[in-house]
Write an enzyme that holds these catalytic residues in place. Structure first.
Site, PDB file in Angstrom:
ATOM      1  N   TYR A 186       0.853  -1.196   0.000  1.00 30.32           N
ATOM      2  CA  TYR A 186       0.000   0.000   0.000  1.00 30.32           C
ATOM      3  C   TYR A 186       0.885   1.241   0.000  1.00 30.32           C
ATOM      4  O   TYR A 186       0.694   2.155   0.805  1.00 30.32           O
ATOM      5  CB  TYR A 186      -0.903   0.006   1.245  1.00 30.32           C
ATOM      6  N   TRP A 228     -13.915 -12.972  -6.373  1.00 29.98           N
ATOM      7  CA  TRP A 228     -15.015 -13.559  -5.593  1.00 29.98           C
ATOM      8  C   TRP A 228     -16.327 -13.596  -6.369  1.00 29.98           C
ATOM      9  O   TRP A 228     -17.224 -14.363  -6.034  1.00 29.98           O
ATOM     10  CB  TRP A 228     -15.169 -12.863  -4.229  1.00 29.98           C
ATOM     11  N   ASP A 242      -9.902  -5.183   9.275  1.00 27.40           N
ATOM     12  CA  ASP A 242      -8.739  -4.917   8.408  1.00 27.40           C
ATOM     13  C   ASP A 242      -8.032  -3.663   8.902  1.00 27.40           C
ATOM     14  O   ASP A 242      -8.498  -3.004   9.852  1.00 27.40           O
ATOM     15  CB  ASP A 242      -9.192  -4.770   6.933  1.00 27.40           C
ATOM     16  N   ASP A 262      -5.092  -4.106  13.622  1.00 29.24           N
ATOM     17  CA  ASP A 262      -3.963  -4.868  13.096  1.00 29.24           C
ATOM     18  C   ASP A 262      -4.048  -6.235  13.772  1.00 29.24           C
ATOM     19  O   ASP A 262      -3.904  -6.330  14.991  1.00 29.24           O
ATOM     20  CB  ASP A 262      -2.671  -4.130  13.471  1.00 29.24           C
ATOM     21  N   HIS A 306      -1.419 -17.332   3.196  1.00 31.56           N
ATOM     22  CA  HIS A 306      -0.448 -17.458   2.088  1.00 31.56           C
ATOM     23  C   HIS A 306       0.482 -16.237   1.988  1.00 31.56           C
ATOM     24  O   HIS A 306       1.504 -16.307   1.338  1.00 31.56           O
ATOM     25  CB  HIS A 306      -1.158 -17.741   0.748  1.00 31.56           C
ATOM     26  N   ASP A 307       0.109 -15.138   2.652  1.00 32.30           N
ATOM     27  CA  ASP A 307       0.973 -13.944   2.642  1.00 32.30           C
ATOM     28  C   ASP A 307       2.187 -14.105   3.559  1.00 32.30           C
ATOM     29  O   ASP A 307       3.157 -13.352   3.422  1.00 32.30           O
ATOM     30  CB  ASP A 307       0.196 -12.713   3.155  1.00 32.30           C
ATOM     31  N   ASN A 339       4.412 -16.201  -7.163  1.00 27.98           N
ATOM     32  CA  ASN A 339       4.011 -14.806  -6.992  1.00 27.98           C
ATOM     33  C   ASN A 339       4.127 -14.363  -5.534  1.00 27.98           C
ATOM     34  O   ASN A 339       4.463 -13.219  -5.255  1.00 27.98           O
ATOM     35  CB  ASN A 339       2.586 -14.585  -7.508  1.00 27.98           C
TER      36      ASN A 339
HETATM   37  N1  SAM Z   1      -9.336 -11.658   2.349  1.00 30.80           N
HETATM   38  C1  SAM Z   1      -9.266 -10.792   1.193  1.00 30.80           C
HETATM   39  C2  SAM Z   1      -9.462 -11.577  -0.087  1.00 30.80           C
HETATM   40  O1  SAM Z   1      -9.163 -12.775  -0.118  1.00 30.80           O
HETATM   41  O2  SAM Z   1      -9.892 -10.967  -1.082  1.00 30.80           O
HETATM   42  C3  SAM Z   1      -7.963 -10.019   1.124  1.00 30.80           C
HETATM   43  C4  SAM Z   1      -6.721 -10.826   1.093  1.00 30.80           C
HETATM   44  S1  SAM Z   1      -5.258  -9.814   0.981  1.00 30.80           S
HETATM   45  C5  SAM Z   1      -4.098 -10.914   0.307  1.00 30.80           C
HETATM   46  C6  SAM Z   1      -4.725  -9.654   2.653  1.00 30.80           C
HETATM   47  C7  SAM Z   1      -5.602  -8.729   3.479  1.00 30.80           C
HETATM   48  O3  SAM Z   1      -5.103  -8.721   4.817  1.00 30.80           O
HETATM   49  C8  SAM Z   1      -5.624  -7.290   3.010  1.00 30.80           C
HETATM   50  O4  SAM Z   1      -6.926  -6.808   2.994  1.00 30.80           O
HETATM   51  C9  SAM Z   1      -4.796  -6.574   4.058  1.00 30.80           C
HETATM   52  O5  SAM Z   1      -5.122  -5.209   4.203  1.00 30.80           O
HETATM   53  C10 SAM Z   1      -5.091  -7.387   5.289  1.00 30.80           C
HETATM   54  N2  SAM Z   1      -4.050  -7.279   6.310  1.00 30.80           N
HETATM   55  C11 SAM Z   1      -2.716  -7.400   6.128  1.00 30.80           C
HETATM   56  N3  SAM Z   1      -2.073  -7.258   7.298  1.00 30.80           N
HETATM   57  C12 SAM Z   1      -3.025  -7.040   8.237  1.00 30.80           C
HETATM   58  C13 SAM Z   1      -2.976  -6.817   9.633  1.00 30.80           C
HETATM   59  N4  SAM Z   1      -1.806  -6.793  10.281  1.00 30.80           N
HETATM   60  N5  SAM Z   1      -4.138  -6.646  10.291  1.00 30.80           N
HETATM   61  C14 SAM Z   1      -5.331  -6.658   9.632  1.00 30.80           C
HETATM   62  N6  SAM Z   1      -5.431  -6.873   8.300  1.00 30.80           N
HETATM   63  C15 SAM Z   1      -4.285  -7.061   7.615  1.00 30.80           C
END
Ligand code: SAM
Length: 346
Positions: free
Chosen positions: A148, A165, A211, A237, A256-257, A303
């Protein structure tokens, strides 16, 4: 080795070699608005008419349109005045901006962001980490700080991720009967595409999108209509702030992140917050246990290397993480689409 197999090798080789050319042709036709114009036009259009309406060169547009015909993204009709182009069903459904199943934003995110990261794939393999510093000149210490890096990038990410989705959301939400869970938190729920699917399938459920604050703000402003009372928001967070008690936690494309230690930290925190009998639903694309595929998931795992800190995993790897965090009765459901579902119970 038979000669038939020998003959296939060059074909496979060229197909792989040209993979990114194919992607870029589709992205470019989308970006220029070819599919939107052909959807709106009364009938098929000539290449010159399309070029004029979209403000491009005639020679470039003709070649782009012909390549789209070869890729079956467009159809062509030869008349005495020349060639006339029209959308195929695939492009009308997925490549036009106005379609309810539009993947336009996903494709644009690939073209404008992911493509640039993949330029550094060799470096990512060498370093074993994402390539934000090389690709965009930003530190990758804070993963979502890098993702971001501007408000514009965050919004592109949200639109891009939400698009899938409309194709796969119903399947993952329906993979298990979730009707017993009424208070649901979608952790990292982003733009709310899955939350919308959830409340539409389960009439007694309410879903809270949890989020980061700036993501929640944009989700409220642009994605979730204010009259939708069954979707609420929680800014936080999930690594640092409390996670409220709920019947079910959805984690869609979250684990997966992250590397295993971060996944464990988050799952243990969710387990602690969960009601007894509560659940956690993982929505992820699953690798085969024997490493044979699916190829889409293997590509996504690459990726994750260039773009994140995690990887795609097998059902047994997810089960291991869930079990270590205290969850039991773990069930895996493959949907036959891109994303699958895993349910664990406290
Ligand atoms: N769940 C959604 C989807 O599958 O379309 C979004 C997946 S995206 C890969 C990861 C999401 O986790 C993002 O919306 C991001 O802002 C949120 N995120 C990342 N770190 C976070 C944190 N520490 N606390 C809350 N949300 C977080």
């Amino acid at each position: 080795m038979s000669s038939t197999q020998d003959l296939d090798y060059p074909q496979i080789l060229f197909q792989y070699n040209n993979g990114f050319l194919v992607s870029k042709i589709m992205f470019t036709a989308c970006e220029l608005g070819v599919f939107d114009l052909l959807l709106e036009s009364e009938g098929p259009l000539s290449s010159d008419a399309i070029a004029e309406r979209l403000g491009t060169s005639a020679s470039g547009m003709e070649r782009l349109l012909d390549a789209c015909v070869g890729l079956k993204l467009l159809g062509v009709e030869m008349k005495s005045e020349g060639a006339f182009y029209r959308n195929t069903e695939l492009s009308n459904l997925y490549l036009t901006k106005s379609s309810p199943k539009s993947q336009y934003h996903n494709l644009m995110y690939y073209s404008k962001t992911i493509y640039l990261c993949w330029h550094y794939l060799t470096d990512a393999v060498r370093d074993g980490k994402n390539q934000y510093e090389r690709a965009f000149g930003v530190s990758s210490k804070d993963l979502f700080g890098a993702l971001y890096r501007s408000e514009e990038e965050m919004i592109k990410f949200m639109y891009g991720l939400n698009a899938i989705w409309s194709i796969c959301g119903r399947d993952v939400i329906a993979a298990f009967d979730l009707s017993a869970f009424t208070v649901i938190y979608d952790l990292g729920g982003c733009a709310g595409g899955l939350a919308q699917e959830c409340i539409s399938l389960y009439p007694n459920s309410t879903v809270t999108i949890y989020d980061l604050p700036k993501v929640v703000q944009v989700a409220k402003e642009r994605f979730v209509p204010p009259e939708e009372r069954r979707i609420t928001f929680h800014e936080g967070d999930f690594f640092k702030d409390p996670i409220p008690e709920a019947d079910l936690y959805i984690l869609a494309r979250i684990l997966h992140d992250w590397a295993d230690d971060k996944c464990m930290q988050l799952l243990a925190k969710i387990h602690k917050a969960s009601k007894p009998g509560g659940g956690v639903l993982l929505v992820e694309t699953l690798l085969n246990e024997d490493k044979t595929g699916p190829i889409e998931t293997q590509l996504y795992s690459m990726n994750m290397l260039v773009q994140a800190e995690g990887k795609e995993r097998t059902p047994s790897q997810y089960s291991k993480l869930l079990t270590a965090a205290g969850f039991r009765e773990i069930q895996v459901k493959k949907t036959g689409k891109l994303y699958d579902a895993i349910l664990g119970r406290k």
